[in-house]
Design a protein around this motif. Structure first.
Motif, PDB file in Angstrom:
ATOM      1  N   ASP A  61     -10.134  -5.089   0.973  1.00 34.01           N
ATOM      2  CA  ASP A  61      -9.928  -4.023   1.951  1.00 34.01           C
ATOM      3  C   ASP A  61      -8.773  -4.397   2.896  1.00 34.01           C
ATOM      4  O   ASP A  61      -8.327  -5.546   2.931  1.00 34.01           O
TER       5      ASP A  61
ATOM      6  N   SER B 171      -5.649  -3.476 -12.987  1.00 38.05           N
ATOM      7  CA  SER B 171      -5.418  -2.319 -13.854  1.00 38.05           C
ATOM      8  C   SER B 171      -4.454  -2.727 -14.971  1.00 38.05           C
ATOM      9  O   SER B 171      -3.484  -3.455 -14.731  1.00 38.05           O
TER      10      SER B 171
ATOM     11  N   ARG C  42       0.819  -1.218   0.000  1.00 43.43           N
ATOM     12  CA  ARG C  42       0.000   0.000   0.000  1.00 43.43           C
ATOM     13  C   ARG C  42       0.851   1.266   0.000  1.00 43.43           C
ATOM     14  O   ARG C  42       0.395   2.330  -0.401  1.00 43.43           O
TER      15      ARG C  42
ATOM     16  N   TRP D  54      -3.100   4.953   3.471  1.00 41.53           N
ATOM     17  CA  TRP D  54      -4.234   4.049   3.195  1.00 41.53           C
ATOM     18  C   TRP D  54      -5.460   4.366   4.039  1.00 41.53           C
ATOM     19  O   TRP D  54      -6.516   3.796   3.828  1.00 41.53           O
TER      20      TRP D  54
ATOM     21  N   GLY E 267      -1.565   0.986  -9.196  1.00 44.09           N
ATOM     22  CA  GLY E 267      -2.815   0.300  -9.534  1.00 44.09           C
ATOM     23  C   GLY E 267      -2.974  -1.066  -8.894  1.00 44.09           C
ATOM     24  O   GLY E 267      -2.056  -1.608  -8.276  1.00 44.09           O
ATOM     25  N   THR E 268      -4.174  -1.595  -9.047  1.00 44.63           N
ATOM     26  CA  THR E 268      -4.485  -2.929  -8.511  1.00 44.63           C
ATOM     27  C   THR E 268      -4.140  -3.974  -9.574  1.00 44.63           C
ATOM     28  O   THR E 268      -3.869  -3.614 -10.723  1.00 44.63           O
TER      29      THR E 268
ATOM     30  N   LYS F 205      -9.125   9.276   2.741  1.00 46.25           N
ATOM     31  CA  LYS F 205     -10.245   9.048   1.801  1.00 46.25           C
ATOM     32  C   LYS F 205      -9.748   9.159   0.355  1.00 46.25           C
ATOM     33  O   LYS F 205      -8.947  10.018   0.029  1.00 46.25           O
ATOM     34  N   GLY F 206     -10.219   8.285  -0.484  1.00 48.76           N
ATOM     35  CA  GLY F 206      -9.846   8.336  -1.893  1.00 48.76           C
ATOM     36  C   GLY F 206      -8.506   7.679  -2.207  1.00 48.76           C
ATOM     37  O   GLY F 206      -8.028   7.716  -3.331  1.00 48.76           O
ATOM     38  N   TYR F 207      -7.903   7.023  -1.171  1.00 45.61           N
ATOM     39  CA  TYR F 207      -6.594   6.380  -1.366  1.00 45.61           C
ATOM     40  C   TYR F 207      -6.647   5.301  -2.461  1.00 45.61           C
ATOM     41  O   TYR F 207      -7.599   4.522  -2.537  1.00 45.61           O
ATOM     42  N   LYS F 208      -5.627   5.285  -3.283  1.00 45.48           N
ATOM     43  CA  LYS F 208      -5.505   4.201  -4.278  1.00 45.48           C
ATOM     44  C   LYS F 208      -4.094   3.621  -4.184  1.00 45.48           C
ATOM     45  O   LYS F 208      -3.132   4.357  -3.962  1.00 45.48           O
ATOM     46  N   ILE F 209      -3.969   2.331  -4.384  1.00 39.77           N
ATOM     47  CA  ILE F 209      -2.641   1.694  -4.335  1.00 39.77           C
ATOM     48  C   ILE F 209      -1.772   2.252  -5.464  1.00 39.77           C
ATOM     49  O   ILE F 209      -2.202   2.264  -6.622  1.00 39.77           O
TER      50      ILE F 209
ATOM     51  N   GLN G  19      -6.421  -6.548  -3.753  1.00 42.53           N
ATOM     52  CA  GLN G  19      -7.759  -6.536  -4.352  1.00 42.53           C
ATOM     53  C   GLN G  19      -8.861  -6.458  -3.310  1.00 42.53           C
ATOM     54  O   GLN G  19     -10.040  -6.492  -3.656  1.00 42.53           O
TER      55      GLN G  19
END
Ligand code: NAI
Length: 721
Positions: free
Chosen positions: A269, A229, A158, A215, A225-226, A218-222, A267
């Motif tokens: 939580d 992606s 993360r 992480w 990409g996952t 709010k709005g966090y993205k790895i 992929q």
């Protein structure tokens, strides 16, 4: 106040300093007591958080925190799985509460933080490492067949994204200096002094009163990409093979579990990702591979590197000025590692030009290190200045240690020792880097046979970590102690073996190569043979290794070995490899890489191009009928059985030397934890190993004959070694 091992010190500036200091040990580790104390401390932090503005977490030891308790991990069995999983979850829960305290928590990493210790640091908001001497940071679990299971995989994924986390941190288990850790992105700052580290920590706390982990925003993205992606999805299939390639023979279960944890965890939580991590980690901890690797690569290696095989009663004595005879490939490398270790080196060859060429090798390596920023200009000049190339025997004066690395010719070796014995100090140790010649015979070339010893290095010397110390009949215990002191001083691992032709490593690695060549002769496609080796966990394909060592040399060694052994009435079993080696040398003129022609083709710079197609045309047969597993086990068993014979013949002295020597000297797959553990842990234990060897013997010949000692132990239900 808590009376636990985490001291609580609230300053007037409302910054709370927590100092971890386990009074029962020299380093902090993840003991049960620590888990309890950590949870108690987190309880108190939550209860009293109105009294402080931020927390600095540091250690009262020279190091910050070592990892898990490896004794505990090594002994875990499948029945322990529930307790292991609970233990991991206890840490995860405490770490999670720490990072969600609502107050800034800074790790002031005052020294080495590895494994579980670094996972603790990852649960803080800001990590500042002191650039202390020898300080190392990272998550090396995979090198012990494990994965970081206290949030380490999940948090690094993360923090850095899957690709970076796997390739640069958790997939290979790199131990990084602070500057490197900063570059990779697992810490935020480096401090030159303790004061600077604490000042920085206080400043960060003042500037970040309400921090959150990325992480938890709010709005966090790895990052990156996952797994679904598109750019990542396109690259993921190549990960397993890349990881295996980078790990060079390290165990498959751990890197694959790391990958699975990273990909599955990315992929879902955070809480589910933690659960995935616990599951994979628990499986590894309870498995045999991690037990074997911890035993060999932590305990045995640690014992050997502390001089565990050193005869007692002699003061530690490291050389000041070493005479290296022969400035060829090995002599040049040996001169380099000695100079790096602070020793003066007299590098002698027959001509000054040859000796200068040997010194140039060090110049090249040092310039490279300088370009990479690994050393300063002063350091480079200082190290290089320690090497004195010469062709004049008189320069041997004042040397207290000799390492001979001239051609592999007993007559020549005796002659060069004869030349210098009277010139060096009267008690100088006399070491020979022969790779195969019996040391007892070479010693007859000198007056002081008790000071004569084999110091078998591996190529390339600057990279290979092992020195095989070979004890001749007349070698004294003091000489062994001095050889061990020397080996440790040049930061290599010493194993000690008794004299014989080929000692332990050169002899046993020959079995591996012969088996591979025999498979080609029996019709197996050479590429399949190479895959059999690398997929079993060997660091390089056997045929590539044969080319490297050169078949002219192996042919010469084998012929003299065969002749001598038979003359002495010893055991000798011919291999299908020999006619093929003879044809490669005498008929096809393809002895190996040196000539640019061997099993592979090479360009003018020695770069491997591809397989020699003539080999396939002449030997490969579709109907050879040899199962892939047999190919792999022929290599593994041939080496194992010869190792057992080395014990019977008194060549090997300890199980630790056999295990460590096999991994670091001959590339026996590291996941096994070494050759003796492979024998004892084969499916069905030692009895299973013996039964399988009997099968291989029936199918492929007497090379797989089981020594009586081994069969007797199996029958008695004991282990070997
Ligand atoms: P090399 O051929 O590269 O170097 C030998 C050097 O010795 C040459 O520079 C030669 O000029 C020099 N030399 C010959 N006669 C001399 C004399 N009278 N005085 C001083 N120097 C003299 O050979 P390499 O590969 O460095 O091997 C040296 C020794 O190390 C051999 O005994 C070999 O078996 C052993 N060894 C080699 C390994 C390898 O992977 N090549 C691994 C472990 C040991």
């Amino acid at each position: 106040m808590t009376d636990n091992m985490i001291a609580w010190d609230l300053g007037a500036d409302r910054v709370l300093v927590l100092t971890i200091d386990d009074p029962s040990q020299s380093t902090n580790t993840m003991t049960e007591a620590f888990a309890r104390d950590l949870t108690a401390t987190v309880d108190r932090l939550e209860a009293e958080k109105d009294t402080f503005d931020g927390v600095i977490l540091t250690s009262g030891k020279d190091t910050f925190f070592a990892g898990g308790d490896l004794n505990l991990l090594m002994d875990a069995t499948p029945e322990d799985a529930p307790a292991i999983a609970r233990g991991l979850d206890t840490y995860k829960a405490a770490f999670r509460r720490l990072e969600r305290l609502g107050k800034p928590v800074v790790a002031a990493i005052n020294g080495t933080a590895l494994g579980g210790g670094f996972e603790l640091a990852l649960a803080t908001h800001h990590r500042i490492a002191l650039d202390a001497k020898g300080s190392l940071l990272g998550l090396p679990e995979v090198t012990f067949g494990l994965l970081p299971g206290a949030g380490g995989v999940t948090r690094t994924v993360r923090l850095l994204g899957i690709t970076n986390a796997v390739l640069n941190v958790v997939g290979q288990g790199q131990r990084m200096k602070p500057a490197k850790a900063l570059q990779v992105g697992i810490i935020h700052e480096v401090a030159a002094t303790r004061e600077e580290m604490f000042d920085k920590a206080r400043a960060w706390i003042a500037a970040n009163p309400e921090p959150a982990q990325p992480w938890d925003v709010k709005g966090y993205k790895i990052p990156g990409g996952t797994p679904s992606s598109p750019p990542l999805a396109a690259n993921l299939p190549a990960f397993p093979s890349n990881v295996r390639k980078q790990l060079k023979g390290a165990p498959m279960p751990a890197p694959i579990a790391v990958l699975a944890t990273a990909v599955e965890g990315a992929q879902v939580d955070l809480d589910t990702a933690f659960a995935v991590e616990t599951r994979y980690c628990t499986n590894l901890i309870c498995g045999q591979v991690s037990a074997n690797m911890i035993k060999a690569l932590f305990f045995d290696l640690g014992m050997i590197n502390k001089g565990g095989s050193r005869p007692e009663g002699f003061p530690v004595r490291t050389p000041e000025k070493v005479l290296v005879l022969g400035a060829g490939m090995m002599g040049a490398g040996i001169a380099y590692v000695q100079a790096r270790a602070g020793m003066q080196v007299v590098l002698k060859d027959v001509t000054i030009e040859a000796a200068e060429r040997g010194k140039d090798y060090s110049r090249k390596l040092l310039d490279k290190a300088l370009r990479k920023g690994a050393i300063t200009q002063d350091k480079r000049d200082e190290v290089l200045g320690r090497i004195h190339p010469t062709a004049d025997p008189a320069d041997a004066a004042g040397c207290d240690f000799v390492v001979e690395a001239v051609f592999e010719d007993p007559g020549l070796k005796k002659k060069v020792f004869g030349e210098i014995e009277g010139l060096v100090n009267p008690d100088a140790l006399l070491g020979s880097n022969t790779s195969t010649l019996p040391v007892t015979d070479l010693a007859t070339g000198v007056q002081r046979q008790e000071d004569f010893i084999g110091l078998h290095f591996f190529s390339p010397v600057d990279k290979m970590p092992l020195v095989e110390i070979v004890v001749g009949e007349k070698t004294s215990d003091e000489a062994i102690a001095r050889a061990i002191d020397y080996t440790l001083a040049i930061k290599k691992t010493p194993i000690v073996v008794n004299d014989s032709r080929g000692f332990f490593t050169s002899r046993v690695i020959g079995q591996f190569m012969d088996e591979a060549i025999a498979l080609v002769a029996e019709g197996v496609h050479p590429t399949t043979v190479e895959q059999a080796a690398t997929q079993a966990g060997y660091p390089v394909g056997a045929l590539a290794l044969v080319d490297e060592i050169n078949m002219k040399l192996s042919q010469k060694i084998r012929r003299s070995l065969r002749e001598n052994t038979i003359a002495e009435g010893g055991r000798w079993v011919d291999s299908n490899a020999y006619p093929l080696v003879d044809a490669m040398v005498d008929e096809y003129d393809r002895p190996g890489r040196l000539e640019g022609r061997g099993f592979y083709e090479y360009d003018a710079d020695g770069k491997k191009l591809g397989l020699w197609q003539g080999l396939v045309e002449k030997y490969t047969r579709e109907d050879h009928g040899i199962p892939f597993i047999d190919m792999q086990e022929r290599m593994l068993f041939a080496e194992s059985l010869d190792t057992a014979r080395c014990f019977d013949e008194g060549v090997l002295r300890t199980v630790a030397d056999a295990n460590i020597g096999s991994i670091f000297g001959i590339g026996f797959p590291a996941w096994t934890g070494g050759v003796i553990q492979y024998i004892n842990q084969y499916a069905g234990g030692l009895a299973g190993f013996v039964a399988r060897a009997d099968e291989l013997r029936a199918a492929y010949g007497d090379r797989f004959e089981v020594p009586e000692s081994l069969r007797a132990k199996a029958a008695a239900g004991e282990t070997f070694g």
